[in-house]
Scaffold this motif. Structure first.
Motif, PDB file in Angstrom:
ATOM      1  N   CYS A  69      75.110  13.873  -3.277  1.00  0.00           N
ATOM      2  CA  CYS A  69      75.961  13.729  -2.101  1.00  0.00           C
ATOM      3  C   CYS A  69      76.166  12.243  -1.867  1.00  0.00           C
ATOM      4  O   CYS A  69      75.299  11.439  -2.161  1.00  0.00           O
ATOM      5  CB  CYS A  69      75.248  14.386  -0.910  1.00  0.00           C
ATOM      6  SG  CYS A  69      76.146  14.284   0.634  1.00  0.00           S
ATOM      7  N   MET A  80      70.243  15.528  13.878  1.00  0.00           N
ATOM      8  CA  MET A  80      68.836  15.095  13.767  1.00  0.00           C
ATOM      9  C   MET A  80      67.995  15.620  14.926  1.00  0.00           C
ATOM     10  O   MET A  80      66.831  15.254  15.067  1.00  0.00           O
ATOM     11  CB  MET A  80      68.780  13.577  13.717  1.00  0.00           C
ATOM     12  CG  MET A  80      69.506  13.032  12.501  1.00  0.00           C
ATOM     13  SD  MET A  80      69.530  11.259  12.489  1.00  0.00           S
ATOM     14  CE  MET A  80      70.895  10.925  11.385  1.00  0.00           C
ATOM     15  N   GLY A 138      77.945  10.894   1.367  1.00  0.00           N
ATOM     16  CA  GLY A 138      78.804  11.007   2.548  1.00  0.00           C
ATOM     17  C   GLY A 138      80.008  11.866   2.222  1.00  0.00           C
ATOM     18  O   GLY A 138      81.134  11.490   2.487  1.00  0.00           O
TER      19      GLY A 138
HETATM   20  C1  GLA Z   1      76.087  12.561   4.910  1.00  0.00           C
HETATM   21  C2  GLA Z   1      76.214  13.917   4.259  1.00  0.00           C
HETATM   22  C3  GLA Z   1      76.001  14.999   5.282  1.00  0.00           C
HETATM   23  C4  GLA Z   1      74.652  14.838   5.936  1.00  0.00           C
HETATM   24  C5  GLA Z   1      74.548  13.441   6.517  1.00  0.00           C
HETATM   25  C6  GLA Z   1      73.144  13.175   7.022  1.00  0.00           C
HETATM   26  O1  GLA Z   1      77.139  12.312   5.778  1.00  0.00           O
HETATM   27  O2  GLA Z   1      77.438  14.052   3.614  1.00  0.00           O
HETATM   28  O3  GLA Z   1      76.109  16.269   4.693  1.00  0.00           O
HETATM   29  O4  GLA Z   1      73.647  15.052   4.976  1.00  0.00           O
HETATM   30  O5  GLA Z   1      74.849  12.449   5.566  1.00  0.00           O
HETATM   31  O6  GLA Z   1      73.012  11.926   7.570  1.00  0.00           O
END
Ligand code: GLA
Length: 717
Positions: free
Chosen positions: A507, A319, A509
């Motif tokens: 997505c 970030m 995580g």
């Molecule tokens: C998750 C996603 C990562 C990234 C982070 C951002 O972990 O899998 O690729 O985008 O969130 O906070």
């Protein structure tokens, strides 16, 4: 046998109703699923297996005929497909056929069997949709409460299938955050084996709702009878496999009944998610190819359209960035030659800026300190550099430190009399609340209205549910898990109505949400936050069993310490992208990568739309080899990864697959590091498909190195 065709339907051999026995014969190119209605007006599964030449012979196949969708509380002693408690408290369901419908339109046949309880106006409709060319069948169920009061559904399977074989083998795909999709295979024994999830959101973190079930012997890639199944549901799921005292197996797939007894009000209909499966006699490889074909044609948004290569900034900056840093990163994307720059987490929040993962989820306003000129400026800057621009969102979540939380503390899932339960410092929004649904829709809609040139979204979901209680639902708390997932789909429906083709990556995580319920709305998914090239061989190998390459986002990063070539070759087997500090790469690495992107673009139609053949499994040898061949068998690409090689370990020739025996193919190793030459003895030479499939290639020539790789293109002459 005399056949009666229902007048208004224009079907031919694919679906037939035989008058005397009231059979329903659902056929695909190679398989058949047959039901029979008996004099007692009950419906039984009579056959599931290889298609017969004469549909009238299915009933002669023998084997136990089991009731198609068994209700609890009657004569059956095993796991029911459905368990209902009626408005008057009667806990049983007696299902008799009242109607059936069939319709064939081109490749697709739809069928439904309506079942009714003679004593109660509860109705169950079994739905089937078969895809002839793909050999895939989808099943789901509708339960209608025709009673005057609320009924409770305790079990409500999407599908119940019966098998009879000497042995049953289950291949399941388990893991955790960073270790997704590890294949485990075991022989089923008497009793129940359950694969499930109770995580609510990010529901597939420990297990993906996919399996192979081998009948008789454990199937190999090329041989063996099996079904490959998957539930299209982004919430809690359950697959149960129960062998009875006579060695019959029943397989039940659906929403996990755990904490989800569903209150269905008078007049309401409950529609289950879809269970999708393919049956084949030709091993796991064929099952995969069937599912891939189905997914591209019907299961994934824009499954027959190309994807974009991209550079993501997550692993490069997390970030910690500002406008200038991002614009500089665009130059990196340019150097690599990718199509798009994807801005990840950290771009939003003002009162509580998103500088770490503790704040700002819910405050989807551009951080004015980091990005004073706004997202529009970034989109433009990217465009002036010939790049498209994409952005990260996590719209279902909220940080306790956010303006949204201050305004709407009642918008979160939280049990009364319990403390808030944080995971990754965040909470789950009560998406069941229509106001929250509007909010989530608006987050995306406003962003798109302000920046119509945003060309890609990454939709994240970084925590599972705990403390699961919807303040909005009040009394019907056990509907929460189901209604949450449905609410998510409602929002996605609305978004897709307005933005039908905007590419969105799913997505959670990593691979916490990977299923065909969601993939209707998404163009690709993020398989894992583990981007180490070595680990990715296994993770991608796992996902590719059930999901086609163009959906499996595979990024080259610096997480693994392998060579840039190895990491790139690994990413190429899926949908390639980057998440890397380009300014830390050497000139040679950049030159290689720029060429690799070009090579990938040249090969991508074979990878995305071709047939996958897994040649050597990393579960069996210290290497993984797979290949894609295009549908015309004119082009193919082989991916070869040597993993933990030990001195003098024997690595035999690799027989290729999916080629035309009568065609001649030129072999060319591609994606070499600048200034290096192929070590393959066969490089540059021409061989027949016959030779390549019967004798094969030596893919471990000379001095074999652990963690090395090659990519070989084959072009028919
Ligand atoms: C998750 C996603 C990562 C990234 C982070 C951002 O972990 O899998 O690729 O985008 O969130 O906070």
């Amino acid at each position: 046998m005399k056949k009666i065709f229902i007048a208004f339907l224009s079907f031919t051999a694919t679906l037939v109703v035989h008058a005397q026995n009231k059979e329903i014969v659902l056929e695909t190119k190679n398989s058949a699923l047959v039901y029979v209605m008996k004099d007692n007006q009950k419906v039984y599964q009579a056959y599931l297996g290889q298609k017969l030449n004469q549909s009238s012979e299915y009933l002669k196949a023998g084997g136990p005929q089991k009731e198609a969708y068994i209700g609890a509380g009657m004569e059956d002693f095993f796991e029911p497909a459905i368990r209902v408690v009626h408005a008057d408290g009667n806990p049983s369901l007696d299902l008799r056929v009242s109607d059936q419908k069939i319709n064939k339109e081109g490749n697709i046949t739809t069928a439904s069997i309506t079942l009714k309880d003679p004593q109660y106006p509860t109705q169950v409709v079994l739905h089937f949709k078969s895809f002839f060319n793909e050999d895939v069948i989808k099943t789901w169920t509708e339960i209608r409460n025709g009673e005057k009061g609320t009924i409770t559904l305790y079990n409500y399977a999407s599908s119940m299938l019966h098998f009879s074989a000497p042995n049953y083998w289950l291949s399941q795909f388990d893991g955790d955050y960073m270790t997704e999709m590890r294949m485990k295979e075991s022989k089923l024994t008497t009793g129940i084996k359950t694969l499930d999830s109770k995580l609510g959101s990010r529901a597939h973190m420990y297990r993906t709702p996919v399996f192979y079930l081998s009948l008789g012997n454990l199937s190999t890639e090329k041989n063996g009878e099996l079904i490959a199944g998957t539930l299209g549901w982004s919430g809690n799921f359950q697959s149960s496999f129960e062998i009875d005292q006579s060695n019959n197996l029943r397989v039940i797939n659906g929403v996990n009944p755990y904490a989800s007894d569903y209150k269905l009000a008078a007049g309401q209909t409950f529609v289950t998610p879809e269970f999708i499966f393919t049956h084949t006699l030709n091993g796991k490889g064929q099952a995969t190819r069937n599912l891939h074909d189905w997914a591209r044609n019907y299961g994934v948004l824009d499954g027959m359209k190309p994807r974009m290569t991209l550079l993501n900034n997550w692993e490069a900056t997390h970030m910690d960035f500002n406008q200038d840093i991002l614009v500089e990163l665009f130059d990196g994307a340019k150097k690599l030659g990718v199509d798009l720059f994807l801005l990840d987490d950290g771009w939003f929040g003002n009162k509580y800026p998103r500088d770490a993962d503790k704040t700002a989820l819910g405050d989807w306003q551009t951080d004015q300190k980091k990005l004073p000129s706004g997202i529009g400026y970034l989109v433009k800057q990217a465009e002036t550099k010939g790049l498209k621009f994409g952005i990260w969102l996590e719209p279902e979540m909220i940080s306790p430190k956010s303006e949204l939380y201050e305004k709407h503390p009642d918008w979160i899932l939280k049990l009364p009399n319990r403390d808030e339960s944080l995971s990754r410092h965040q909470l789950v929004l009560d998406l069941v609340n229509p106001k929250v649904q509007d909010f989530v829709f608006k987050v995306v809609d406003d962003l798109m209205k302000e920046n119509p040139n945003i060309a890609f979204i990454k939709w994240d979901c970084n925590r599972p549910m705990t403390n699961t209680y919807s303040p909005y639902l009040k009394a019907n708390q056990s509907n929460t898990y189901v209604d949450y997932t449905r609410s998510l789909y409602k929002v996605l429906e609305r978004l897709r109505a307005k933005y039908p083709h905007l590419p969105i990556m799913l997505c959670a995580g990593g691979g916490g949400r990977t299923d065909y319920g969601a993939l209707k709305y998404f163009t690709e998914f993020w398989p894992s936050d583990n981007t180490d090239g070595f680990e990715r061989v296994f993770i991608q190998w796992g996902y590719l069993n059930f999901f086609p390459a163009l959906t499996v986002s595979s990024h080259i990063t610096s997480m693994g310490k392998q060579s840039i070539k190895f990491r790139t070759d690994v990413a190429m087997m899926g949908k390639m992208g980057y998440d890397i500090k380009v300014n830390k790469m050497t000139n040679e690495e950049i030159e290689f990568s720029n060429q690799a992107v070009k090579t990938y673009k040249k090969l991508s139609d074979v990878i995305w739309f071709g047939d996958l053949y897994r040649l050597i499994s990393p579960y069996e040898e210290p290497r993984a080899v797979l290949m894609y061949a295009d549908k015309n068998k004119n082009r193919a690409v082989v991916f070869n990864y040597i993993l933990n090689y030990r001195r003098k370990e024997y690595l035999g020739k690799v027989k290729l697959d999916g080629l035309d025996a009568n065609k001649q193919y030129k072999i060319e190793e591609v994606n070499l590091m600048p200034g290096t030459k192929s070590a393959l003895a066969e490089n540059g030479k021409v061989y027949s498909g016959d030779f390549l499939m019967k004798v094969g290639l030596n893919l471990a020539p000379g001095k074999v190195q652990a963690v090395s790789s090659s990519v070989i293109e084959l072009i028919a002459q």
